[in-house]
Design an enzyme around this catalytic site. Structure first.
Site, mmCIF file in Angstrom:
data_model
loop_
_atom_site.group_PDB
_atom_site.id
_atom_site.type_symbol
_atom_site.label_atom_id
_atom_site.label_comp_id
_atom_site.label_asym_id
_atom_site.label_seq_id
_atom_site.Cartn_x
_atom_site.Cartn_y
_atom_site.Cartn_z
ATOM 1 N N ASP A 293 7.436 -6.649 46.295
ATOM 2 C CA ASP A 293 8.450 -5.604 46.434
ATOM 3 C C ASP A 293 9.179 -5.298 45.123
ATOM 4 O O ASP A 293 9.662 -4.189 44.943
ATOM 5 C CB ASP A 293 9.434 -5.954 47.543
ATOM 6 C CG ASP A 293 8.811 -5.773 48.925
ATOM 7 O OD1 ASP A 293 8.217 -4.706 49.158
ATOM 8 O OD2 ASP A 293 8.893 -6.685 49.754
ATOM 9 N N GLU A 296 5.914 -4.035 42.479
ATOM 10 C CA GLU A 296 5.131 -2.871 42.903
ATOM 11 C C GLU A 296 5.992 -1.664 43.263
ATOM 12 O O GLU A 296 5.483 -0.546 43.323
ATOM 13 C CB GLU A 296 4.241 -3.242 44.102
ATOM 14 C CG GLU A 296 3.097 -4.180 43.712
ATOM 15 C CD GLU A 296 2.096 -4.398 44.834
ATOM 16 O OE1 GLU A 296 0.913 -4.610 44.530
ATOM 17 O OE2 GLU A 296 2.502 -4.366 46.022
ATOM 18 N N GLY A 298 9.941 -1.935 42.821
ATOM 19 C CA GLY A 298 11.195 -1.986 42.082
ATOM 20 C C GLY A 298 12.389 -2.218 42.979
ATOM 21 O O GLY A 298 12.780 -1.349 43.762
ATOM 22 N N ALA A 375 10.576 -0.126 52.232
ATOM 23 C CA ALA A 375 9.953 0.519 53.399
ATOM 24 C C ALA A 375 10.665 0.074 54.670
ATOM 25 O O ALA A 375 11.833 0.424 54.884
ATOM 26 C CB ALA A 375 8.456 0.240 53.446
ATOM 27 N N TYR A 377 11.829 -2.868 55.463
ATOM 28 C CA TYR A 377 12.600 -4.100 55.375
ATOM 29 C C TYR A 377 13.782 -3.988 54.430
ATOM 30 O O TYR A 377 13.748 -3.266 53.456
ATOM 31 C CB TYR A 377 11.664 -5.212 54.873
ATOM 32 C CG TYR A 377 11.887 -6.513 55.600
ATOM 33 C CD1 TYR A 377 11.579 -6.624 56.947
ATOM 34 C CD2 TYR A 377 12.419 -7.606 54.950
ATOM 35 C CE1 TYR A 377 11.806 -7.807 57.621
ATOM 36 C CE2 TYR A 377 12.643 -8.792 55.613
ATOM 37 C CZ TYR A 377 12.333 -8.884 56.953
ATOM 38 O OH TYR A 377 12.556 -10.051 57.611
#
EC number: 1.4.3.-
Lengths: 661, 661
Positions: A293, A296, A298, A375, A377
């Protein structure tokens, strides 16, 4: 050089505001300046990142030591851009000299996927969570790809995670085209279960909100106990520079503690440097779900703009964050960082049973936090400073489980949990990599593994007659290879970052900070698995490296679509350093991978109650004495006061705000 | 039986106040009544304990189910008394029938040492910490002994722990005589270092208190969100009976959760049942330092009377605790239990990146706490209830290190740390035993060990091509012997207390509560060592037994001076139950030993900043859904609200008390 210096000075003189601190993130005007310089020379580009090119440590240490006379490190921008056709460029712009000092095409990499990139996919395929593809051997690294985890919303206000779709389009970010769709051999039609929602309108329909929670007000009528000057915080003997970048989010630099007038360095830099979230379902294409996270997407880019009284309560100081967008314009996330104090309960207490003398003192903590949404989470990151010299990192996990479709009666095979009819939430791990650049009374530090072990001698022997001997076994790491080590729950292993050149005058042990971390699962994907190869940092709980200015990102600078052959970041650096590299009494960096393994349950759905995890960096043999004895007690009485019958003398009991029920 | 019932009813009718809840601790009048009945029959005694004889579970469960019709369990007192000559008596008094139902001489045991016992020694030998002798094979069990850890105070207001003396008198509590003095072969004269104090007068002399901490006020202008009826607390769907006894301190009974109108039992009883603090210095007589602070002294007896705004902040509800003293009179510790709420930060949060819909909801916790002082040391025990069904036990360790003398230049040999010149603080462990009597949707429960493990199949195999498979491996404990198990940090082991008769309708997994505990060191004293023999409960992280009314104290009912041959408590019960005893789907008790190993450092001295440790009991597959969705959000907006441009509609943002700095 003279010219450079003059130019630099001229720049500073001309500026209407004082120059930024060398650790400060780039301002919007600095971002704009960097973009303008690059555009002039290289034309139209899609900007992936324009962030502070951090000052080289040697120069920075010299300047920190003597800011009046040492040369001030130049302001520079670290740039990642994508040219038409998908060519990736890495560059450095000197902002003082207003020139590009490095500009190179980097083949066979993909820089991280920005929020804008994600939005692009969203516009093409409605209701999907675009993820980086991780790595898919069918497509390799050359083409910039995303996988679209697909969902359906019966109504615009319904949570789509109850309606996962079984197919997965692959999206080419360059051509903006779907290039492939993965369709499983077992099809799973759209879920027929009613919506499972968490937003207020749905809760109102189901009976409404509970009405029995009375407000708690937290106020500081005299203001806060910290001072912020630009980005430097001064609080309870701590001094901390608060930086921020698009990847790691909060970066804390030059952390010192004023020990009775002696300002002692403790950490040069602290950050959450990387993370990986491997999912445990071996069925294709779920192996691709192992998001990095930070590397890939930021953690900075995905940071929430915080709301007063919602994310943090009390008296809040916010800091904004500045980034570049794809078009090259600077943008701002307002209130990206929250800084506030909280009561920390009892700091210390003792009652002497024989004379009823006592003291009870309450503690305070300073919390520097940000929250980012990856996304589905949410990660809430709290850097907590305690008065006693402890630094605590707490992370709260919340948000929504990644879900996949499940046919009625289908077996999850143990790889997931049916959290709601037709909704399969797969097993996963959250593994974070904490980067600690220790500066324990100076940069030359040594890391020791500390195990609580039984003493020698069997029960009944002269040396251990009653069998009760135990001690702290300390193992020095002398090379990076030696340092690659795991957690041992049986010895409740900890790690000391020590300055062996300076012994505590009482204990004669080196001054040190101890890493106490208890949520340390191993990386569950197997050795030589895809995740194991890509997330080299997660193979061990601890890696220690010799400091290098360019080693910040433990899974590599550009993480998306790396195959892990070879592994980037930590494994590569350690291999390159070789077996002769000494990490004994030199400038070292400690990398710590920790986290948790999550087997979902229905109570995590449709939104997950926050699950906390924490670790501590504690001073051990660093101070000569409890450093908080001068925190005013809430209540105290000495033996002689008790004897004199003056039970409450010299005591500030209740501050007046607490009441009896 | 009919007569009994009538008598019981008559008693209740005659009483001016309603009868106490069967779980309530004995009131002062009940203690007085019990003592009067015993005195009448058995004459002059020294009372060691008069506490609630807890209702037998079968009868209690029947009454809880149907309080109108089921017979109300009788009120009874559990009595320990010492007759002249040192004979120990255990008795039970039926307070409803006003008669002694059990009275027996118990040979070869010593009941715990009370605060009064300790004071007796203190009067004879000035400035000592009287400890139980633990066990000393030279003196055995027959004579009631204490060891006096000796200290000197240069001035009445100095901390004596800087001046440990090297000899150790043994005191006979019966004859009030010193019967022996242990003198080490290496003598250590009185420490010559200046005092190291923590009380205000000393801090003032050293420069005074810091003045830069601004007050934080925590107020609840509308009152608290919990209701207390007698000793039953109702809060956020939880319902809890708060008991208290002289040994365990807080006892929580009949814990239920109102799940949308369905009151579901979760725990019949929760308590901290025992603890042991072994010290790691093998030199004689330090092997005797392994205090069972609950079983040898009583966590209830040693409980602090709490002060408003000092120990707890906010709106506080206190409960008192009633005990007997040696002379047989009832006594009260005022404000023994603190009950209050705290803000718990973010309860859940999610932002949908595609439409900026979001919700952020803050949590609340309820804290039931007490603090006890065990000679030099303080334990702050917090039972924390969360809205989402989680029960958390947090313990803060503070107070003063046990110290011993050290000659100038003497080597601690790794068994301790010189925390101040001449002051040796020995290595030690704090091992607590949590007793959980689960009642997960009924008393028939089963305990599973849960390990996070890698899936079968090598990397590249059809079943695990990418090597990422992992799952929760569950191992059922079918007998107590099987259940004797340790923590495994590598599998981040947890334990589920499950009701296998009731499956979660979505996940099809049994409803359960998971024990998540990460501070779980092994007992470091070796197998067959003195401590290992005496503290049988600490040999494993987990023991599970079939419920028995009389199995409450895992190191035995009378702990002082037990030799561990045979081991009392858990090992004896498990042996007696035999290998055929089933703990599968029946009424079980889970015993969990956790804690930490403490290698002292100078920052722990002269008083230790509180060191926290925690564990969680979390609902898993217990609810069908996140149970806190109806907690009012701090802020929310739905996709359609965002689309309509109504960003703040229907949102209670800031409660007004938070401010910008």
């Amino acid at each position: 050089m003279v010219l450079d210096r003059l130019q630099q000075l001229a720049h500073h003189v001309n500026a209407t505001t004082p120059p930024p601190h060398p650790f400060d993130p780039l301002s919007t005007s600095e971002i704009d300046a960097a973009v303008a310089l690059i555009r002039k020379e290289h034309g139209s580009l899609n900007f992936n990142a324009v962030t502070l090119y951090e000052p080289r440590k040697a120069q920075m240490m010299a300047w920190l030591k003597d800011p009046e006379n040492a040369p001030r490190p130049a302001r520079a921008a670290d740039v990642v851009a994508i040219a038409p056709g998908g060519k990736i460029y890495d560059g450095v712009v000197d902002l003082d000299q207003r020139k590009i000092v490095e500009w190179k095409h980097t083949p066979n990499v993909q820089p991280l996927i920005t929020m804008e990139d994600l939005q692009e996919v969203e516009h093409i395929a409605l209701y999907c969570d675009p993820w980086t593809i991780g790595y898919d051997e069918r497509f390799g690294t050359g083409v910039r790809l995303q996988q679209a985890l697909m969902y359906y919303r019966p109504h615009v206000d319904d949570s789509q995670y109850t309606y996962p779709l079984d197919f997965c389009p692959i999206y080419n970010a360059e051509t903006k085209q779907i290039i492939h769709i993965d369709v499983p051999s077992v099809r799973r039609p759209l879920n027929k279960a009613p919506p499972n929602n968490y937003l207020p309108a749905s809760i109102e329909k189901e009976g409404g909100f509970r009405t029995d929670i009375k407000p708690i007000h937290i106020t500081q009528p005299e203001g806060v106990s910290f001072q912020v000057k630009d980005r430097i915080i001064d609080w309870q003997n701590w001094n901390i520079h608060v930086g921020f970048n698009y990847r790691e989010g909060i970066v804390l630099n030059n952390i010192t503690f004023n020990d009775k007038g002696n300002v002692r360095p403790i950490f040069y830099r602290l950050s959450l440097a990387e993370m990986v979230v491997p999912y445990g379902n071996p069925e294709h294409p779920h192996q691709r779900k192992h998001a990095f996270d930070l590397g890939e997407y930021g953690g900075g880019y995905m940071t929430n703009s915080l709301s007063l009284g919602c994310d943090c309560k009390g008296a809040i100081h916010y800091m904004d964050a500045a980034f570049v967008n794809g078009a090259g314009a600077s943008t701002i996330i307002k209130n990206a960082i929250c800084i506030h104090e909280e009561d920390a309960g009892i700091l210390f207490k003792h009652t002497d049973f024989r004379d009823e003398s006592m003291v009870v003192t309450r503690g305070r903590k300073l919390i520097i936090s940000h929250i980012f949404t990856a996304a589905n989470y949410e990660y809430c990151v709290y850097w907590i400073f305690h008065q006693d010299g402890t630094v605590q990192l707490e992370i709260k996990l919340t948000g929504i489980l990644n879900t996949y479709s499940l046919n009625p009666g289908e077996d999850t095979k143990g790889w997931g949990t049916e959290v709601y009819p037709g909704v399969n939430a797969h097993n996963h791990q959250h593994l974070f990599c904490l980067r600690v650049d220790p500066n324990i009374d100076g940069p030359d530090n040594t890391v020791f593994q500390v195990d609580a072990v039984r003493g020698p001698g069997e029960v009944g022997s002269a040396e251990n007659q009653y069998g009760n001997a135990f001690y702290a076994k300390k193992t020095k790491y002398t090379t990076p290879v030696e340092s690659m080590s795991d957690y041992d729950g049986f010895t409740t292993r900890t790690w000391d970052m020590a300055n062996t050149n300076k012994l505590n005058p009482y204990s004669k042990k080196p001054v040190s900070y101890k890493l106490v971390s208890r949520d340390v699962p191993p990386l569950l994907p197997k050795e030589n698995s895809l995740v194991w190869k890509r997330a080299g940092f997660a193979r061990h709980a601890i890696h220690v490296t010799k400091y290098s200015d360019d080693e910040i990102h433990p899974a590599g600078r550009h993480v998306p679509q790396t195959s892990g052959e070879p592994s980037h970041g930590l494994p590569a650096w350690i291999e390159a350093a070789g077996s002769n590299c000494s990490i004994d009494n030199t400038d070292v960096v400690l990398w710590h991978t920790f986290g948790l393994t999550h087997f979902p349950a229905p109570e995590d759905y449709p939104i997950m109650p926050a699950e906390p995890m924490t670790l501590l960096l504690r001073p051990r043999n660093f101070f000569t004495r409890n450093p908080v004895l001068d925190v005013p007690p809430s209540f105290s009485r000495s033996p002689s006061q008790v004897a004199a019958g003056a039970n409450n003398c010299a005591c500030k009991k209740n501050d007046g705000s607490s009441v009896l029920v």
